[in-house]
Design a protein around this motif. Structure first.
Motif, short mmCIF file in Angstrom:
data_model
loop_
_atom_site.label_atom_id
_atom_site.label_comp_id
_atom_site.label_asym_id
_atom_site.label_seq_id
_atom_site.Cartn_x
_atom_site.Cartn_y
_atom_site.Cartn_z
N ARG A 68 -16.01 55.62 20.42
CA ARG A 68 -14.98 54.66 20.80
C ARG A 68 -15.07 54.33 22.29
NH1 ARG A 68 -10.85 57.53 19.62
NH2 ARG A 68 -11.03 57.19 17.38
N MET A 69 -15.31 55.36 23.10
CA MET A 69 -15.45 55.16 24.55
C MET A 69 -16.71 54.34 24.87
SD MET A 69 -15.99 58.01 27.53
CE MET A 69 -16.48 57.50 29.17
N LEU A 73 -16.97 50.80 26.76
CA LEU A 73 -17.80 50.59 27.95
C LEU A 73 -18.75 49.41 27.75
CD1 LEU A 73 -18.70 54.28 28.92
CD2 LEU A 73 -17.25 52.72 30.24
N ASP A 74 -19.36 49.32 26.58
CA ASP A 74 -20.31 48.23 26.30
C ASP A 74 -19.64 46.86 26.36
OD1 ASP A 74 -22.55 49.83 25.95
OD2 ASP A 74 -22.15 50.17 23.82
N ALA A 75 -18.34 46.83 26.14
CA ALA A 75 -17.60 45.56 26.15
C ALA A 75 -17.26 45.10 27.56
CB ALA A 75 -16.32 45.69 25.33
N LEU A 76 -17.41 46.00 28.53
CA LEU A 76 -17.09 45.62 29.91
C LEU A 76 -18.14 44.65 30.44
CD1 LEU A 76 -16.03 49.13 31.33
CD2 LEU A 76 -14.53 47.20 30.74
N PRO A 77 -17.74 43.62 31.21
CA PRO A 77 -18.68 42.56 31.63
C PRO A 77 -19.77 43.03 32.60
CG PRO A 77 -16.56 42.31 32.73
CD PRO A 77 -16.37 43.36 31.68
N PHE A 78 -19.51 44.11 33.34
CA PHE A 78 -20.48 44.55 34.34
C PHE A 78 -21.50 45.55 33.81
CE2 PHE A 78 -16.34 46.68 34.93
CZ PHE A 78 -16.68 47.99 34.62
N MET A 115 -22.89 60.12 29.63
CA MET A 115 -23.15 58.73 29.22
C MET A 115 -23.95 58.08 30.35
SD MET A 115 -22.06 57.02 26.43
CE MET A 115 -20.36 57.50 26.09
N GLU A 116 -25.21 57.71 30.04
CA GLU A 116 -26.05 57.02 31.01
C GLU A 116 -25.71 55.53 30.98
OE1 GLU A 116 -28.62 58.26 33.16
OE2 GLU A 116 -27.58 60.13 32.69
N VAL A 117 -25.35 54.99 32.13
CA VAL A 117 -24.89 53.61 32.20
C VAL A 117 -25.79 52.79 33.14
CG1 VAL A 117 -22.98 52.08 32.86
CG2 VAL A 117 -22.50 54.26 31.73
#
Length: 292
Positions: A68-69, A73-78, A115-117
């Motif tokens: 869910r997290m 995160l994937d939905a955030l524009p940046f 979580m690698e971002v």
């Protein structure tokens, strides 16, 4: 009579060839600067989008909460991409690097799930990272954020510096190019200065006088642009052979933009230089034409 005509034709061909080659060399340099600018931009995007930071997660998180997290995160524009790394996977990667499993001598796995971002390039700068870090820390599953702030600042500053240098070079080279092309065209028109004066005496308008010179030099500009594009293509082919994978940095669209810019600059600079050169002789009196 035939011999004079032959000499005149050879002289005309030589002057046109010299003009085309001179303009082509200048356009080739301009094209190289444009290519370097595009390359630096592509490299900047590539580097920035491949600098990842780690979000350390609390122990004993449910898989559903983690997914869910990650989806949030994937939905955030940046954010460009995220990758979940479990404690077991982190221990395996560390074992591959060190050659020994930390659980062997510690008796437990000391690593945390993370979580690698990776960010979109436009957000991978120190100012944006402060806001991003603040937003990510609001998640209850997050214990800490790990990233190389000094590396991101270095990449951002270096790319900014390279951009300024290339822009300065482009402006300077553009000015030099205009002067060189203008001088080349002025030399061609110099031999026609009395013809310009004669046309002016019989009542020809400035626009009518300029038109054949503009048309002539537009054609020269097109030929010079094509020659410059061929030279750029040859340079890219050489670089591709010397540096494997180099051409992959530039896509076809970027190359077409550079080629179109070279063609457009070849025509534009030729037209502007021709207008300036012809106007110079249009403003001159007949007495001055003998002393220049």
């Amino acid at each position: 009579m035939a011999e004079n005509k032959k000499v005149s034709t050879v002289s005309f061909f030589n002057s046109r060839l010299t003009s085309v080659i001179s303009i082509a060399l200048v356009l080739f340099l301009l094209g190289l600067i444009l290519l370097m600018g595009l390359l630096s931009n592509k490299l900047s995007v590539y580097v920035k989008e491949n600098i990842a930071f780690s979000i350390l997660l609390k122990d004993n998180q449910k898989e559903a909460d983690i997914k869910r997290m990650q989806k949030s995160l994937d939905a955030l524009p940046f954010i460009k991409s995220t990758e979940y790394i479990s404690k077991e996977q982190a221990a395996k990667e560390l074992e591959e690097e060190l050659g020994e499993n930390p659980e062997t001598f510690l008796g437990f796995n000391p690593l945390q799930a993370s979580m690698e971002v990776k960010l979109h390039s436009e957000y991978a700068n120190p100012d944006s990272l402060k806001l991003i870090e603040k937003q990510i820390r609001t998640y209850t599953s997050v214990t800490d954020l790990l990233y190389r702030k000094d590396m991101m600042e270095m990449v951002h500053n270096n790319m900014k510096r390279v951009g300024i240098i290339l822009l300065t070079l482009a402006v300077v080279l553009m000015c030099i190019s205009f002067v060189l092309i203008s001088n080349t065209i002025r030399l061609l028109i110099y031999s026609k200065r009395f013809l310009i004066h004669t046309m002016k005496l019989v009542g020809a308008t400035p626009g009518f006088i300029r038109r054949p010179f503009v048309r002539y030099n537009v054609i020269s500009g097109i030929f010079a642009s094509i020659l410059a594009i061929l030279m750029l293509t040859g340079a890219l082919y050489y670089l591709q052979n010397e540096l494997k994978g180099f051409i992959q940095i530039l896509d076809v669209q970027s190359l077409l933009i550079v080629y179109a810019a070279v063609l457009g600059l070849g025509i534009l600079l030729s037209v502007v230089a021709t207008i300036f050169a012809v106007n110079k002789y249009l403003r001159m009196g007949v007495d001055k034409l003998y002393y220049i």
